[in-house]
Every structure is written in structure tokens, then in C-alpha cells.
Design an enzyme around this catalytic site. Structure first.
Site, PDB file in Angstrom:
ATOM      1  CE1 TYR A  38      -3.894  -1.814   5.148  1.00 62.32           C
ATOM      2  CE2 TYR A  38      -3.634   0.396   4.634  1.00 62.32           C
ATOM      3  CZ  TYR A  38      -3.876  -1.025   4.167  1.00 62.32           C
ATOM      4  OH  TYR A  38      -4.028  -1.367   2.897  1.00 62.32           O
TER       5      TYR A  38
ATOM      6  CB  SER B  86      -1.112  -0.183   1.190  1.00 63.71           C
ATOM      7  OG  SER B  86      -1.599   1.265   1.292  1.00 63.71           O
TER       8      SER B  86
END
Ligand code: NJP
Length: 237
Positions: free
Chosen positions: A143, A130
Site C-alpha cells: 500500500y 494517504s
């Protein structure tokens, strides 16, 4: 011999789109996730194989790996986020879920399939991390730390496998419209929709196209990392 590509987290979103792309490229695609009913429909569509897989469960990973005769491509895509909170208000259960799924999940499946990827003679590991693996942003540490760790795991393996016939590519997407935000906000559609305010997000096929490009390079070409974002998505620092 037909080359086999394994895609984890292929019951929706980027994983499903990637499975479709790799099948179009001639791979026999083995798709894994927890929701077997969804996988079976996709597998029927693409002429692939659906196998139940929970990357947080070692027995499930072992059973998955045991039935694969060979593995040429592994797409580590299973993952996701839970919640948004400051560090001061961090929810340890959400953090545990994110670390188990994104970090230890990718470790488990990669470890289990590595011997077969080497045996292939032309293996490829694609890990979907990501932009959160490259940046820090407020309320996102559960995250971002997990995705950073997943990225470091992948990049470490790239070094450790030098000299072995396995290529490794990290794909770092920005915002992609999938079930990702619904999972993050536990089904709250209004909160999920707000994530995309002000930008036109990518669609899953945009990321799958990039993975398809990587998988179709000749075997002496290693693409280390690709960051793919919506045009109007800013870097978050
Ligand atoms: O999300 P979604 P994406 N074991 O929710 C599976 C990253 N990413 O396609 O098990 C096995 O549609 C789950 O399947 P199921 C993100 O971090 C996204 O966007 O049946 N599988 C589903 O198929 C992730 O790594 C965005 O529930 C497990 C899949 O994972 C990857 O892209 C931005 C599992 C998730 O599909 C794909 O996510 C970004 C388990 N324990 C990075 N737990 C974005 N969408 O904006 C979940 O930067 N799955």
C-alpha cells in the site's frame, strides 16, 4: 453554467461524503464506482449523476469520460488496500490490485479528463492519497509504495500543468472509519476493528470537509497538500 465535479470511488466512505459536500456547494456531481446500485441511491439524494466506473479498466474509463460534457473538478478518490504482509511474504496479487487501483487507476482517469479540466478554464484535481504516501511502515509496503507512486504522479502533474488553468491538491488522510479496512481484510470485521485500537478515527465527512474547503478557494489559490489525521495517530516513520 453549472460546474461539474467528478468523484471517483463515490459508492462509500470518503468519496460518498465528498460527493455530498460538493453537491451542497452547488456543483453538479458525477459519481463513479463499480457498485452502480449504491451510486444510484446517492445520486438521487444529491441530485447528481451515477455512472459505472472501474478505474482499472481502460474501456470503462473511456466510456465514463465520453459522456461528460465538461469537467471542472476531479476528485481522484477510488483506491484502497489489500492485506498486510512483510516484504518477504508479499502477495503479488495484492500488490497488483493496489498498484492497478491506486496508481494506474488514478493515471487512467486523470489522463482521460485532463483536456476537459483545462478547457474548464478553472479546473481542480484533488487526489486522495494517504499518510502512507509520506511514510513507510512494517507490513505495509504494498500500500505505501502504491500511495507514494500515486502521490508522485499527482505532484509531477502539478509541475507539468504550471501555466495552465488547473489547480492540484493532494489530500493525505490518516485513519478514517470507512469500508477501507473491511476491503483490506476481505470482510474480516474483527481484523478491521483492530486498526482503530487506541485512536478515535476520522469519519469520512472530516475529509470531505477539507476537500470542500479546497474546492471553495478562489481560482488563484493552489493548496498543494493537506495531511489530515486523527489527533492521537502517530507518524509511523
Ligand atoms: O474507503 P472505501 P475510503 N474502480 O472502501 C472505490 C484512501 N485512504 O473511503 O468500486 C472504481 O469506503 C469503491 O467503490 P466500488 C484510500 O486509499 C483511506 O476510506 O463500488 N472505484 C469505493 O467507493 C482511497 O484512495 C484511509 O467498490 C473503485 C471506494 O473506492 C480513499 O481514501 C486512509 C475501484 C473506496 O471506498 C477512499 O477510501 C488513507 C475501481 N477499480 C487513505 N476500486 C482510511 N479509510 O483509513 C475501489 O490514508 N473503488
Amino acid at each position: 453554467d453549472t460546474r461539474i465535479a467528478v468523484v471517483t470511488g463515490a459508492s462509500s466512505g470518503i468519496g460518498e461524503a465528498t460527493a455530498r459536500t460538493l453537491a451542497e456547494q452547488g456543483f453538479h456531481v458525477v459519481i463513479g464506482a463499480r457498485r452502480l446500485d449504491r451510486l444510484e441511491k446517492i445520486a438521487e439524494d444529491i441530485g447528481g449523476t451515477a455512472l459505472e466506473l472501474d478505474v482499472t479498466d481502460q474501456d470503462s474509463v473511456d466510456a465514463f469520460a465520453a459522456v461528460l460534457p465538461r469537467v471542472d473538478v476531479l476528485v481522484n478518490n477510488a483506491g484502497g488496500a489489500k492485506g498486510l504482509a512483510t516484504v518477504a511474504e508479499a502477495d503479488l496479487d495484492d500488490w497488483r490490485w493496489m498498484w492497478e487501483t491506486n496508481v494506474l487507476g488514478t493515471l487512467r482517469i486523470t489522463k482521460a479528463l485532463l483536456p476537459k479540466l483545462i478547457e474548464s478554464g478553472d479546473g481542480l484535481v484533488v487526489t486522495v492519497t494517504s499518510v502512507a504516501a509520506l511514510e513507510a511502515y512494517d507490513n505495509g509496503a504494498g500500500y505505501t509504495t502504491a500511495k507514494h507512486a500515486e502521490g508522485v504522479l499527482h505532484r509531477t502533474l502539478r509541475g507539468e500543468l504550471l501555466g495552465k488553468p488547473v489547480r492540484l491538491t493532494e489530500i493525505a488522510p490518516g485513519a478514517v472509519e470507512t469500508e477501507f479496512s473491511l476491503v483490506r481484510f476481505e470482510g474480516d470485521q474483527d481484523r478491521a476493528d483492530k486498526v482503530y485500537e487506541g485512536i478515535t478515527p476520522l469519519v469520512a465527512a472530516d475529509v470531505a470537509d477539507v476537500i470542500g474547503f479546497v474546492a471553495s478557494r478562489p481560482s488563484h489559490v493552489n493548496i498543494d497538500q493537506i495531511v489530515v489525521k486523527p489527533r492521537d495517530q502517530a507518524s509511523s516513520g
